[in-house]
Design a protein around this motif. Structure first.
Motif, PDB file in Angstrom:
ATOM      1  N   VAL A 152      79.736  32.723  -6.415  1.00 10.50           N
ATOM      2  CA  VAL A 152      80.452  33.697  -5.450  1.00 10.50           C
ATOM      3  C   VAL A 152      81.816  33.393  -5.157  1.00 10.50           C
ATOM      4  O   VAL A 152      82.655  34.264  -5.144  1.00 10.50           O
TER       5      VAL A 152
ATOM      6  N   HIS B 244      84.770  35.955  -5.740  1.00 11.45           N
ATOM      7  CA  HIS B 244      85.988  36.302  -5.068  1.00 11.45           C
ATOM      8  C   HIS B 244      87.451  35.936  -5.583  1.00 11.45           C
ATOM      9  O   HIS B 244      88.237  36.826  -5.389  1.00 11.45           O
TER      10      HIS B 244
ATOM     11  N   ARG C 206      90.412  38.673  -6.336  1.00  9.64           N
ATOM     12  CA  ARG C 206      91.694  38.822  -5.799  1.00  9.64           C
ATOM     13  C   ARG C 206      92.892  38.501  -7.082  1.00  9.64           C
ATOM     14  O   ARG C 206      94.068  38.274  -6.545  1.00  9.64           O
TER      15      ARG C 206
ATOM     16  N   SER D 260      89.086  53.202   4.402  1.00  4.89           N
ATOM     17  CA  SER D 260      88.384  51.925   4.610  1.00  4.89           C
ATOM     18  C   SER D 260      87.355  52.009   5.566  1.00  4.89           C
ATOM     19  O   SER D 260      87.013  53.240   5.952  1.00  4.89           O
TER      20      SER D 260
ATOM     21  N   GLU E 184      95.465  39.965   2.190  1.00  4.63           N
ATOM     22  CA  GLU E 184      94.404  40.468   3.187  1.00  4.63           C
ATOM     23  C   GLU E 184      94.665  41.988   3.453  1.00  4.63           C
ATOM     24  O   GLU E 184      94.021  42.906   3.550  1.00  4.63           O
TER      25      GLU E 184
ATOM     26  N   LYS F  28      93.373  47.354   3.626  1.00  3.23           N
ATOM     27  CA  LYS F  28      92.823  46.196   3.669  1.00  3.23           C
ATOM     28  C   LYS F  28      91.953  45.783   2.402  1.00  3.23           C
ATOM     29  O   LYS F  28      91.337  46.665   1.779  1.00  3.23           O
ATOM     30  N   HIS F  29      92.108  44.652   2.183  1.00  2.90           N
ATOM     31  CA  HIS F  29      91.251  43.864   1.269  1.00  2.90           C
ATOM     32  C   HIS F  29      89.835  43.827   1.563  1.00  2.90           C
ATOM     33  O   HIS F  29      89.519  43.404   2.645  1.00  2.90           O
ATOM     34  N   GLN F  30      89.087  44.555   0.650  1.00  4.91           N
ATOM     35  CA  GLN F  30      87.488  44.403   0.879  1.00  4.91           C
ATOM     36  C   GLN F  30      86.764  43.276   0.139  1.00  4.91           C
ATOM     37  O   GLN F  30      87.081  42.726  -0.704  1.00  4.91           O
ATOM     38  N   GLN F  31      85.417  43.214   0.680  1.00  8.40           N
ATOM     39  CA  GLN F  31      84.732  42.233   0.179  1.00  8.40           C
ATOM     40  C   GLN F  31      84.689  42.248  -1.598  1.00  8.40           C
ATOM     41  O   GLN F  31      84.204  41.533  -2.085  1.00  8.40           O
ATOM     42  N   ASP F  32      84.285  43.657  -1.806  1.00  9.03           N
ATOM     43  CA  ASP F  32      84.027  43.758  -3.313  1.00  9.03           C
ATOM     44  C   ASP F  32      85.395  43.650  -4.074  1.00  9.03           C
ATOM     45  O   ASP F  32      85.533  44.120  -5.438  1.00  9.03           O
ATOM     46  N   GLY F  33      86.404  43.309  -3.599  1.00  8.20           N
ATOM     47  CA  GLY F  33      87.734  43.017  -4.088  1.00  8.20           C
ATOM     48  C   GLY F  33      88.763  44.308  -4.153  1.00  8.20           C
ATOM     49  O   GLY F  33      89.795  43.950  -4.608  1.00  8.20           O
TER      50      GLY F  33
END
Length: 141
Positions: free
Chosen positions: A13, A17, A21, A53, A95, A118-123
């Motif tokens: 994980v 991540h 990024r 978003s 971010e 905004k940066h998302q969890q999926d990149g």
């Protein structure tokens, strides 16, 4: 053995991540903006909405409502004939990206739009808001 599997999963994980990024946040944000502007001009509500978003989609849970809001309050975005990227700023280590865009609307009037992504969890980066200024000179972000 269970600890080893948990450690491998956790490391995977973290690596995923980090690699998400690894790209250039400014280039990625500019591509998202370009894609949404193109979708708005082409009246592709599905694509334009997909680049918003989750916070924006929560406020406008229907792609048609979203596009209606953009046309009503951010008209130059959906009628832009030309645009150019101006200054940008990274906040909180990438971010959040603020990106200035000078837009020429079809009526000949120039606007400055300051996008927040905004940066998302999926990149990916998603558009979290736009502030429109009815002048074309840069005033900073």
């Amino acid at each position: 053995m269970l600890k080893r599997i948990a450690c491998i999963a956790f490391c995977s994980v973290l690596l995923a991540h980090a690699s998400a990024r690894a790209g250039d946040p400014l280039s990625e944000a500019q591509q998202v903006i370009s894609d949404q502007l193109s979708a708005l001009v082409a009246r592709d509500a599905t694509k334009a909405y997909a680049l918003a978003s989750p916070d924006i989609r929560a406020k406008f849970p229907d792609e048609n409502r979203f596009v209606d809001m953009v046309r009503k309050y951010y008209g130059p975005l959906s009628t832009s004939s030309r645009y150019a990227f101006g200054r940008s700023k990274l906040l909180t280590d990438g971010e959040t990206v603020l990106q200035e865009v000078t837009i020429s609307a079809r009526d000949g009037k120039d606007w400055t739009a300051v996008y927040e992504l905004k940066h998302q969890q999926d990149g990916s980066y998603k558009i979290n808001g736009v502030r429109m200024l009815s002048k074309s000179t840069s005033t900073g972000i």
